[in-house]
Write an enzyme that holds these catalytic residues in place. Sequence first.
Site: not given
Ligand SMILES: NC(=O)c1ccc[n+]([C@@H]2O[C@H](COP(=O)([O-])OP(=O)(O)OC[C@H]3O[C@@H](n4cnc5c(N)ncnc54)[C@H](OP(=O)(O)O)[C@@H]3O)[C@@H](O)[C@H]2O)c1
Lengths: 381, 513
Positions: B201-202, B264
């Site tokens: 939980d950042h 949060h």
């Molecule tokens: N971004 C933020 O600010 C933020 C903040 C808080 C929490 N989060 C959490 O962090 C997590 C990631 O967020 P994000 O924003 O980085 O999402 P994202 O940009 O959509 O990235 C998702 C990642 O998962 C990979 N992926 C999807 N399907 C896959 C599969 N079948 N096998 C292997 N890899 C797979 C995608 O890569 P490929 O398409 O190359 O497979 C991509 O690298 C989420 O759970 C989100 O709720 C994000």
Amino acid sequence: MELKNQVQSSTGVNVYAIERDLRHLWEQMAETSQAEGQEPVMRVCVLNLMVYTPGEHTAGEVSQVMAEVTTQHPSRIFIILPSKNDASAPALGAWVTALCHLSAGGHKQVCCEQIMITAEEDAIYRLPSLVRPLLVPDLPVVLWWRDVPSFESRLFGELVDISDRVIIDSAMLPNPEEGLAELAALINQRPQWTAFSDLSWSRLTPWRVSVAGFFDVPDWRARLGRLSRVEIECRHDQADRRSIPSEALLIACWLAGRLKWRPRSKPRWNGKHTYQLEFVSENLPITIQIKTTPSTDGSDNGLHALRLIAEGKPSAQFVISRSGDGVYLRTDVELAGTRLAGNVFPLDNRDEAQLISKELEILGRDALYEQALAFFSSILP
Amino acid sequence: MMDPGVFENPLREGLRLELAAEPCVAVIFGASGDLTKRKLVPALYSLAAQNLLAGGFSVVGTARTPMNDEAFRTAMRDAVHRYADAGPIEGAVWESFAAGLFYTPTDTKKPESYKKLAEVLAKIDRERGTAGNRLFYVSTPPSLYSDIIRLLGATGLNRAPNGGWTRIIIEKPFGEDLQSARVLNREVLQVFAEDQVYRIDHYLGKETVQNIMVLRFANGIFEPIWNRRYIDHVQITAAESLGVEDRGGYYEQAGAFRDMIENHLLQVLAHVAMEPVSVLDANAVRDEKTKLVRAIRPILPEEVSRYAVRGQYGEGLAGGEPVEGYRQEKNVSPESNTETYAAVKFIIDNWRWAEVPFYLRSGKRLPKRVTEVAIQFRRAPHLLFKHVASGHLEPNALILRIQPDEGISLNFSAKMPGQAINIRTVRMDFQYGTSFGKRSPEAYERLLLDAMRGDSTLFARGDMVEMAWELTMPILEAWQQPASHFPNYVAGSWGPKEADDFIERDGRRWRRP
Ligand SMILES: NC(=O)c1ccc[n+]([C@@H]2O[C@H](COP(=O)([O-])OP(=O)(O)OC[C@H]3O[C@@H](n4cnc5c(N)ncnc54)[C@H](OP(=O)(O)O)[C@@H]3O)[C@@H](O)[C@H]2O)c1
């Protein structure tokens, strides 16, 4: 924004005049920022910092360091320096300046006060009594003695008396072996709430962290008991004069003290440029060799490399080295001649402002430093 | 648990970090994603540049996108260049960091992927001395969490070889309701022991949130008044000036309550209201926080409208610019029922807080971005200055600002200079940024380092996560009902009128942060 007010009168400087000038300074700044439609000026102060420096030529450097230090540690600064005796001028002089900068957030102007006080050689003893009432109440008082430490002098003693923390640089000691022992004795005599720090010790921090880092790995920790040799390389202005940089002595004593090595003989010179300390741990003899080479222009003074050699199969070397430009430190582990993955990171304590800023983050006594000093006194010839 | 072996390093004592990170491999699932670029790798680089990572530290990135190590290194260099806030990249430091970056394409649904991953890890152990220590970081879409965890278990990657440690960091959201959080917890705990699991939980990594404990327990003056005798109520606000941007798809499923309050703000509440701990140890702190959340009075389904309010923004003006309403945003349904504003009142049934309401609110497209905790004290018991219109006499408030401009301020009354007694509220302000010019580390830096050091204090424990869901389910269920009154606030305003009515019914007002 930098405003300068000078407080001087023929009868000499007094506390009320300086206080009045400090008040004026703030009023003036508030008016200026209002008139120019800027953000209001914030006055922040977390400590009193007194800097003693030997003369006008160095006072400018100190001011510059302070401008940088106050961005991290807003303080009331006192710069204290002696001036030449001059019958036609008052014996004491004082100048009040504001040091202002933008806060970390970027939109608040944070200002601190700098009071520069000069005293003619004959009036130098009057300085502590002038500073004492000007200290901001309740906040810690730090003395940075930016000169050759003179443990015997009256001014040093009186300024130490009003300080919670005293910062010196043992690299300035003309004879580090004697000086460090004197300092160890002084620390013993002072009341326990006065903390001493040494910029030479602060310069060692990244080295000590890196040495410790090697032995966080359980496999390598086992080698701590098998160390047989430590080689310390340093550059030094006075390499010809058979004088050992205090940094090298301190890190050697820290290592030996922490690892509970017992001295096997008195430290001695082994050739012109090698100083040798001999210990024994369990039953293994250990040699620490400090090799000095003359520095090119003084800017590359200090530790250059540290090598810990451990017996075993295969034998291991733990090496820390400073890059030629002095910017980075690099750590390496070599097993049977093969290099394992190491780290490279920038040294963040290369200039005085950085060193002082780091020192001001700590308030208590530094037990490790004191132990290293005490250890050194105990093995002296 | 912390590795007791580390304490045996006699050279560690007295150094800035008494517990250091051992060399390990961080395996990032979702390494081609946004979070890896914006936060994770920049945070790791910054740790490396501060010499906080052990020699040999390595990263294995993985996702479906095909890439080789070199391409991954280039992409990460760009990301660090763009997002790291600790200054420019330094060539030599980057080279040594990048030598430890690897990428291996996987499909997280296929067991073969994990076998391949295991081989890569074994090779790194041999070549870089990482001693079998692994930190898995699950940063994929949440729908993949279960598969990843199950397959890590099935392929034996949940237990480290050669006596190393294995830990897993799981990104938010941890479940989307009580049911799914329980299922996920069960799945995780079938494969990992609780002390291997780091639910992130950042908010807990933010300096000011950690500072709440310091303020309360390192100062003698606050704790004696930190209770129902002196405190009238507490308001916790997390306001965003932005809309949903390009996260419409995610937000439609989440809403303001799930996105901010359930996790949060409830964590922040726990820090503000928990009892003191006797030792600063991961489980002691988390026990107290869990106890606190357990003491929050459950809201019955029929009472939801008394305890919570929801809102959704329509079009309006933000910072002088016209902006769309939520239903017009990309990837949002034109009939969306999702709340972009939520407020709730919690009552804590314990001796310290009985009858002191804690109001929590969060919303998008509010006038400014600010997160703060306001402790509102009771009025002075006897109003001495009767002739002063009491409306002008504000009760004291202690404000803990979490972002931006982290700091603390105290409002109190003072007499204006002059013959008459005119009393004004003045504000005493302390800002971290002005008193300590030092950069606060990014939340992810702190959290990643803590996980490598085996310190889980700042991570959510399974029981607390479930309890938080339990507490909030009645609200989320009630809000399944269509909201015929949406949109009910104008973008750029402080939220719906219902929210004002809601707090005014208690004779109180929202603060304007
Ligand atoms: N971004 C933020 O600010 C933020 C903040 C808080 C929490 N989060 C959490 O962090 C997590 C990631 O967020 P994000 O924003 O980085 O999402 P994202 O940009 O959509 O990235 C998702 C990642 O998962 C990979 N992926 C999807 N399907 C896959 C599969 N079948 N096998 C292997 N890899 C797979 C995608 O890569 P490929 O398409 O190359 O497979 C991509 O690298 C989420 O759970 C989100 O709720 C994000």
